[in-house]
Scaffold this active site. Structure first.
Site, PDB file in Angstrom:
ATOM      1  N   ARG A   9       6.433   7.283  -0.863  1.00  0.00           N
ATOM      2  CA  ARG A   9       5.890   6.621   0.316  1.00  0.00           C
ATOM      3  C   ARG A   9       6.742   5.419   0.732  1.00  0.00           C
ATOM      4  O   ARG A   9       6.765   5.047   1.907  1.00  0.00           O
ATOM      5  CB  ARG A   9       4.451   6.174   0.001  1.00  0.00           C
ATOM      6  CG  ARG A   9       3.594   5.833   1.195  1.00  0.00           C
ATOM      7  CD  ARG A   9       2.147   6.087   0.834  1.00  0.00           C
ATOM      8  NE  ARG A   9       1.209   5.252   1.554  1.00  0.00           N
ATOM      9  CZ  ARG A   9      -0.119   5.356   1.450  1.00  0.00           C
ATOM     10  NH1 ARG A   9      -0.635   6.272   0.644  1.00  0.00           N
ATOM     11  NH2 ARG A   9      -0.927   4.563   2.120  1.00  0.00           N
ATOM     12  N   ASP A  13       0.833  -1.203   0.000  1.00  0.00           N
ATOM     13  CA  ASP A  13       0.000   0.000   0.000  1.00  0.00           C
ATOM     14  C   ASP A  13       0.870   1.258   0.000  1.00  0.00           C
ATOM     15  O   ASP A  13       0.516   2.271   0.592  1.00  0.00           O
ATOM     16  CB  ASP A  13      -0.969   0.011   1.196  1.00  0.00           C
ATOM     17  CG  ASP A  13      -1.973   1.166   1.113  1.00  0.00           C
ATOM     18  OD1 ASP A  13      -2.348   1.540   0.002  1.00  0.00           O
ATOM     19  OD2 ASP A  13      -2.365   1.691   2.181  1.00  0.00           O
TER      20      ASP A  13
END
Length: 594
Positions: free
Chosen positions: A345, A318
């Site tokens: 991220r 994710d």
């Protein structure tokens, strides 16, 4: 049992939005009509006059930089509130103030849009969107509006794009972008480019195939739609292998457009960030899975994908690549190249090169937080080699760092061309574990959770319980080294960064509710002010009547609030503050009058 537990948990975190019987004519409450409005043109968007803040990140290049220099390192300690306006709403306020010639527009949770006098804070009008009464979403937020001509464009959690009259807030036309009944909803700010309004839906966790859509600003009719997961006969489709439990995984492969992109008006190329794969477990959708977890370049006229950089193939963590890379010049081998930079991220900071045809070339990547899933990056392509022990797979409980919220989440980084530094709101030391499963009871794109993991079993923890988390990092673009780091201690940093020609860096987003000003060169804290709530929206700067202002909207909620409470409960030292008040308020600061 797992599905029932998952639905109960979703019921506790999803927000149900109630809409009254309002019609298109009475969705706006006008306090005072704006009589002298300055239309927004392509020329004004290209120029990005620092007196205004016309784009989500200040300019098309995504710099989060203001050329105003009235507020400096020498006088920033004198900042005081000029005005405060309560939105009257709870939940996470994530939208920057958009300012056009003294008029401020702020979007809020529940899809309200406020138009205010940017000098005094007095209200012109409020638009309240007519979301369906049974709409439920995971992220009840809005990340901003777009301006074009004499219209304000606001996306809805119901998947719509709404053109509002900038003077009154009355809705003029509406486009249906995503289908909320299958889980597609919009959190992203739209972006205005060459008479088109660009926006895409969220919904990867519900098995929605991501896309970016261009809408005609005058008619609200679709100009083009480009899917982030290519279909048959499209380049990249071969990276979705038919092997495994889901041979047609591309149909619901995720790749949401969570955030607005950037634009090169000279080369006429768009740059957009593509979200995570769906379901989260890559072994259920074999292959590299383009263009998941990638930055892509596109033709704004046709939507054609021209180039890409995939930061990690077959995304299983994710680690959405939702923020588009900044456009800036970079020194490479003694030469200046037209570059892209992006702190991702996955915890790596990337230096890339862009060419006029839209191609993207990898130059270098360096970790800015600890990552135990990557063993190395290929020096020519940036493709990572994985440690299998930290790659989530079906039927296994796996720990990995950084957590699924990443080394940096949606908050914007900033670039200051005077210092040559990029400023990153980072989160070090946060890890998580969860067990993946094959969900055979839920249909993808059915409006139900479909990530292949149970949120009730997610464990978030600190890699070192004695160490802090939130940071503000300053990296030199050309030496590619860290110049300074500010440690916030036991709090995550959920705040976007603003930097200015006055030599200042502004950052909030910590659970002590402080808005801080740092010296852009040294990182010294020069000023701080406690807001009513933690501010997880981007700070901006603008000018009215020769006076510079700093604006930020406070309002705690969504992921920031949830992760803070989880980490506070798990903290072994008792140093973590889990009690952060909520409530939206627009704060505007300025220097005292002489």
């Amino acid at each position: 049992m797992r599905c029932m537990a998952q639905r109960r948990l979703l019921g506790s975190v999803a927000v149900l939005l109630f809409a009254g019987s309002a019609t298109a004519q009475d969705l706006s409450r006008v306090n005072k009509e704006i009589s002298d409005y300055n239309p927004v043109t392509q020329e004004r968007l290209n120029a990005a006059d620092p007196s205004d803040w016309l784009l989500p990140k200040g300019n098309y290049q995504g710099w989060m930089y203001s050329g105003l220099e009235q507020i400096t390192a020498e006088n920033v300690s004198q900042l005081t509130p000029a005005w405060v306006y309560s939105t009257g709403l709870d939940s996470g306020h994530q939208a920057p103030a958009i300012v056009n010639d003294g008029v401020m527009f702020v979007s809020t949770p529940y899809n309200h849009v406020l138009a205010l006098d940017a000098k005094t804070g007095s209200l012109y009008w409020r638009y309240e969107h007519d979301n369906p009464p049974d709409l439920g979403v995971m992220h009840n937020t809005s990340r901003g509006v777009a301006l074009w001509g004499d219209r304000v464009f606001a996306a809805g959690l119901d998947g719509t794009l709404n053109a509002l009259d900038a003077k009154t807030g009355q809705r003029l036309c509406q486009a249906s972008i995503g289908d909320w009944e299958i889980g597609a909803y919009i959190t992203s700010a739209p972006l205005a480019v060459e008479g088109k309004i660009l926006v895409g839906p969220s919904g990867g966790e519900f098995g929605v195939r991501g896309f970016l859509e261009a809408t005609d600003a005058e008619t609200c009719e679709q100009a083009w739609r480009t899917y982030s997961v290519p279909g048959p006969d499209e380049p990249g489709h071969e990276t979705w292998k038919p092997e495994g439990p889901r041979p047609d995984a591309w149909k619901y492969g995720g790749g949401s457009m969570w955030m607005p992109g950037n634009y090169d008006p000279e080369a006429k190329k768009l740059y957009w960030g593509v979200g995570n794969g769906s379901p989260w477990l890559g072994d259920q959708r074999p292959g590299d899975n383009l263009y998941v977890a990638s930055s892509i370049s596109m033709d704004p006229e046709t939507g054609e994908i021209l180039g890409h950089m995939q930061y990690h193939f077959n995304d299983s963590w994710d680690w959405a690549a939702m923020n588009a890379p900044m456009l800036l010049d970079i020194e490479q081998d003694g030469q200046t190249v037209t570059g892209l930079m992006s702190p991702q991220r996955n915890g790596y900071l990337y230096w890339l090169e862009r060419n006029p045809e839209g191609g993207i070339t990898y130059l270098e990547g360096k970790p800015f937080v600890y990552n135990d899933a990557f063993v190395s990056l290929d020096q020519d392509t940036g493709r990572p080699t994985y440690d299998p022990a930290h790659v989530p797979t079906t039927g296994n409980k796996v720990e990995y760092c950084p957590s699924l919220w990443g080394g940096k989440n949606y908050p914007y980084e900033a670039y200051n061309p005077q210092t040559g530094m990029i400023y990153i709101p980072a989160n070090e030391n946060v890890c998580n574990s969860w067990t993946g499963f094959l969900d055979e009871d839920t249909e993808p794109a059915s409006g139900q959770w479909w990530a292949g993991m149970d949120l009730a079993e997610l464990k978030v923890f600190l890699r070192d319980p004695q160490e802090g988390v939130g940071q503000l990092q300053a990296w030199n673009v050309n030496t590619r080294e860290v110049e300074w780091t500010h440690e916030f201690g036991k709090t995550m940093n959920w705040g976007s960064v603003l930097t200015t020609a006055g030599g200042i860096v502004f950052n909030a987003g910590t659970n002590d509710r402080m808005l801080r000003a740092f010296d852009a060169e040294s990182g010294e804290v020069l000023w701080e002010f406690p807001l009513n709530s933690a501010a997880i929206s981007p700070p901006v700067s603008y000018e009215v009547d020769g006076k510079q202002y700093i604006a930020i909207t406070a309002g705690y909620g969504v992921d920031a609030q949830w992760t803070n409470s989880v980490l506070a409960d798990a903290d072994e030292t008792g140093e973590w503050n889990g009690d952060v008040p909520v409530g939206g308020a627009i704060w505007v600061f300025a220097l005292p009058d002489a």
